[in-house]
Design an enzyme around this catalytic site. Structure first.
Site, PDB file in Angstrom:
ATOM      1  N   ALA A  54      -0.111  10.543  20.203  1.00 61.80           N
ATOM      2  CA  ALA A  54       0.815  11.187  20.708  1.00 61.80           C
ATOM      3  C   ALA A  54       1.686  12.413  19.784  1.00 61.80           C
ATOM      4  O   ALA A  54       1.558  13.537  20.056  1.00 61.80           O
ATOM      5  CB  ALA A  54       2.066  10.526  21.411  1.00 61.80           C
ATOM      6  N   ARG A 106       0.898  -1.228  -0.041  1.00 62.77           N
ATOM      7  CA  ARG A 106       0.076   0.005  -0.054  1.00 62.77           C
ATOM      8  C   ARG A 106       0.836   1.243   0.039  1.00 62.77           C
ATOM      9  O   ARG A 106       0.290   2.260  -0.224  1.00 62.77           O
ATOM     10  CB  ARG A 106      -0.740  -0.096   1.201  1.00 62.77           C
ATOM     11  CG  ARG A 106      -0.320   0.108   2.526  1.00 62.77           C
ATOM     12  CD  ARG A 106      -1.140  -0.573   3.797  1.00 62.77           C
ATOM     13  NE  ARG A 106      -0.498  -0.256   5.034  1.00 62.77           N
ATOM     14  CZ  ARG A 106       0.149  -1.332   5.478  1.00 62.77           C
ATOM     15  NH1 ARG A 106      -0.013  -2.448   4.903  1.00 62.77           N
ATOM     16  NH2 ARG A 106       0.694  -1.226   6.566  1.00 62.77           N
ATOM     17  N   CYS A 150       6.267  -1.968  15.388  1.00 58.62           N
ATOM     18  CA  CYS A 150       7.669  -2.243  16.225  1.00 58.62           C
ATOM     19  C   CYS A 150       7.126  -2.221  17.965  1.00 58.62           C
ATOM     20  O   CYS A 150       7.998  -2.673  18.590  1.00 58.62           O
ATOM     21  CB  CYS A 150       8.787  -1.047  15.958  1.00 58.62           C
ATOM     22  SG  CYS A 150       8.150   0.495  16.177  1.00 58.62           S
TER      23      CYS A 150
END
Length: 648
Positions: free
Chosen positions: A121, A60, A174
């Protein structure tokens, strides 16, 4: 006669060629956006992304190819985009946008900032930086077939944090594989593990340590080297988890030691990951078995859902569930698969035990089966066409801003199915800033309910100020007439306070804390409301966001420090420890099975209020208010052309 350059007015085309724009994120949306920008005529672009390219991105993120695996997304995206327009000037940063180097002065050099992020965040941080720099921000997000684009301008529109957001449900790969910090990370990992062992394997759901994690390498080139080390004749060699498990007869103890001992010890080798995090603790089945008490054996009949098991209890549950699932798999034809179902007891036992063991390894409080079941849900795939549509809409809104027509900008929702008027794109008038917003209000203020005798200073810093209110490097001063510094962003200045309780500093019901984040140019007044009646496992509660709900101040001292956020021209970056790294763009979005389906039909109810639209970041519902003015209503709902976005 209007002079055109391509499809644009000459004045607008000239503006595109000279203006400088910042793209934050070079993943699914970012790749499409960067390509669109250079083809539209933008010449001066800077792009920032901390992530590196994984093989699972290639379906993608079309600026990347197999040969790019392990390299910086920002750098490769730049090189690929330049092939569309070699005359463009593109600067790439392989870094976190939350790094102190990218301060308010950095943001002020741009005419426009475009977000293509995947985590709250970083979104919160860029929102605050753009408010401080007074730069227009185009925010965007996608989740499966859903998407949205909106424009944020200080003093004119709602900022990203004006409306309360539900708990975030998007997590980078991750984080799931290497550095989980919340129970939901471990639950997602456990669900992926179920599919890797018993269900349909998916490269996006790998649970082994991520060796291409950019944080694990001291230098970016080390990340590329790791990825290249696993290549052979242009192919990425991968070992099937299911084949390995089958070869050992699905031995629960061997699987356990591989997941919770060998993989964890491998993670510990990536020592840079643990410089500012608590390192995980490997588990060894044989050692746990020696220390276990006979009373901790888990009955085959199962558990009470509310029971929180010990480590050995979870080990026994893991062993029993693996044996049961192995039997179910053996009863099926060769090559058959199991499908995870939260209402299937063995599958739920497996996810509960695996998630809890991983929580223990990473020093988190474990959860009951009931808690795990309530948090587990479906995985929403990333859709390339959704990213392409949203990236196109970002550019269209950007053209309006650069044409000086920001008042014509809209929040645009992309629905999964056409509504009753056969429209997939639903534009809404931009809402004005919320007077109660704790970010963009003239004097941001919030009230926090907590127990001052049980809340430590470190919890105030990490759980409340950083996690809940999105700060990066907060400084906290108690308004006690003495100017007591409770927390300093300068490393080492107040670390001795971390293990003390708030009450040790005279903080009580009605105390006020002045909080500043110099990197974000952000000031917040926190009113403390002491209580001893919080629910179990709840550390604090935010009591609304309106200042009139705050308790009376403890001191009659004048508040001379309240400043409109973004007004300090001299703000300098904090010199404290490095900000949290920007998360990767490999989305894993978890939705609760209990949520009601989103209606994609009529945008307006009989009562005249907007229906709730899905938040593209979280899959939750957010509400847009309908304008009652006749002109706005006509623009938003009456004309058949309202979904056509004018370029200029």
């Amino acid at each position: 006669m209007v002079q055109l350059v391509g499809s644009l007015r000459r004045e607008l085309a000239d503006s595109l060629a000279t203006c400088k724009v910042l793209v934050v994120g070079a993943g699914g949306i970012g790749c499409e956006l960067l390509k669109n920008l250079v083809l539209t005529g933008f010449k001066n672009i800077e792009v920032i992304d901390l992530d590196t390219i994984d093989v699972s991105n290639l379906n993608r993120q079309f600026l990347f190819q197999k040969k790019h695996v392990g390299k910086s997304k920002a750098q490769v995206a730049k090189e690929s985009a330049l092939q569309f327009c070699p005359s463009a000037n593109i600067v790439a940063y392989h870094d976190s946008v939350m790094n102190a180097d990218y301060n308010v002065e950095f943001f002020r050099k741009f005419m426009l900032v475009m977000n293509a992020l995947d985590n709250r965040a970083a979104r919160n941080h860029v929102n605050r930086m753009c408010l401080a720099a007074d730069i227009p921000l185009i925010e965007s997000g996608t989740a499966g077939y859903l998407g949205q684009v909106t424009v944020i301008k200080k003093g004119m529109t709602e900022c990203y944090e004006c409306q309360p957001k539900p708990t975030q449900k998007t997590f980078p790969g991750c984080t799931i594989r290497n550095t989980p910090s919340e129970p939901i990370h471990c639950i997602v990992w456990a669900k992926f593990l179920f599919n890797q062992l018993f269900g349909e394997e998916d490269a996006d759901q790998d649970v082994s340590p991520d060796t291409a994690d950019p944080e694990a390498a001291w230098k970016p080139e080390e990340t590329a080297a790791r990825a290249k080390a696993s290549e052979k004749d242009g192919d990425i060699k991968r070992v099937s988890t299911k084949q390995w498990a089958s070869s050992i007869g699905y031995d629960p103890v061997k699987i356990f030691n591989k997941l919770f001992k060998d993989d964890i010890m491998y993670l510990l080798i990536m020592d840079k990951l643990w410089k500012k995090r608590k390192a995980p603790t490997p588990l060894n089945w044989q050692e746990l078995e020696k220390r276990a008490c006979p009373q901790e054996e888990i009955p085959v009949s199962g558990l009470k859902d509310q029971q929180v098991l010990s480590v050995w209890g979870n080990c026994q549950l893991f062993k029993h569930s693996v044996e049961t699932l192995r039997s179910q798999l053996n009863e099926k034809e060769a090559g058959a698969q199991l499908v995870w179902d939260k209402d299937d007891p063995p599958a739920m036992d497996f996810v509960t035990s695996a998630a809890n063991l991983r929580m223990h390894v990473f020093s988190m409080n474990t959860k009951s089966r009931f808690d795990v079941k309530s948090m587990a849900g479906n995985i929403i795939p990333a859709i390339a066409t959704t990213n392409a549509i949203i990236a196109g809409l970002i550019v269209l809104e950007g053209l309006k801003i650069l044409s000086g027509e920001i008042e014509s900008c809209r929040t645009i929702f992309l629905n999964k199915c056409p509504n009753l008027r056969k429209k997939l794109l639903v534009p809404c008038i931009l809402d004005p800033p919320s007077a109660d917003c704790y970010v963009c209000a003239s004097q941001p203020e919030v009230t926090v309910k907590l127990n001052v005798h049980k809340t430590m200073v470190l919890s105030l810093q990490d759980r409340i100020l950083k996690e809940r209110f999105g700060m990066v490097a907060p400084d906290v001063q108690i308004e006690d007439g003495k100017g007591t510094i409770l927390i300093s962003s300068e490393e080492g200045e107040t670390e001795t306070n971390n293990s003390k309780f708030l009450s040790d500093f005279g903080i009580r019901n009605g105390s006020r804390l002045q909080v500043d984040d110099f990197l974000q140019d952000y000031t917040l007044l926190v009113n403390v409301l002491h209580t001893e009646e919080l629910e179990r496992d709840v550390e604090f509660e935010v009591v609304g966001e309106a200042p009139d709900k705050a308790p009376p101040p403890q001191s009659s001292q004048k508040d001379d420090n309240n400043i409109t956020n973004g007004s300090k021209d001299s703000a300098q970056p904090s010199t404290s420890s490095k900000a949290p790294a920007e998360d990767s763009d490999d989305l894993m979005i978890v939705d609760s099975d209990e949520e009601e389906p989103v209606s994609s039909s009529s945008a307006v109810t009989a009562s005249g209020t907007k229906r709730k639209h899905p938040d593209a970041e979280t899959g939750e519902m957010s509400t847009k208010r309908l304008r009652t003015e006749k002109k706005s209503a006509a623009a938003a709902n009456d004309d058949d052309d309202d979904d056509i976005i004018a370029l200029d």
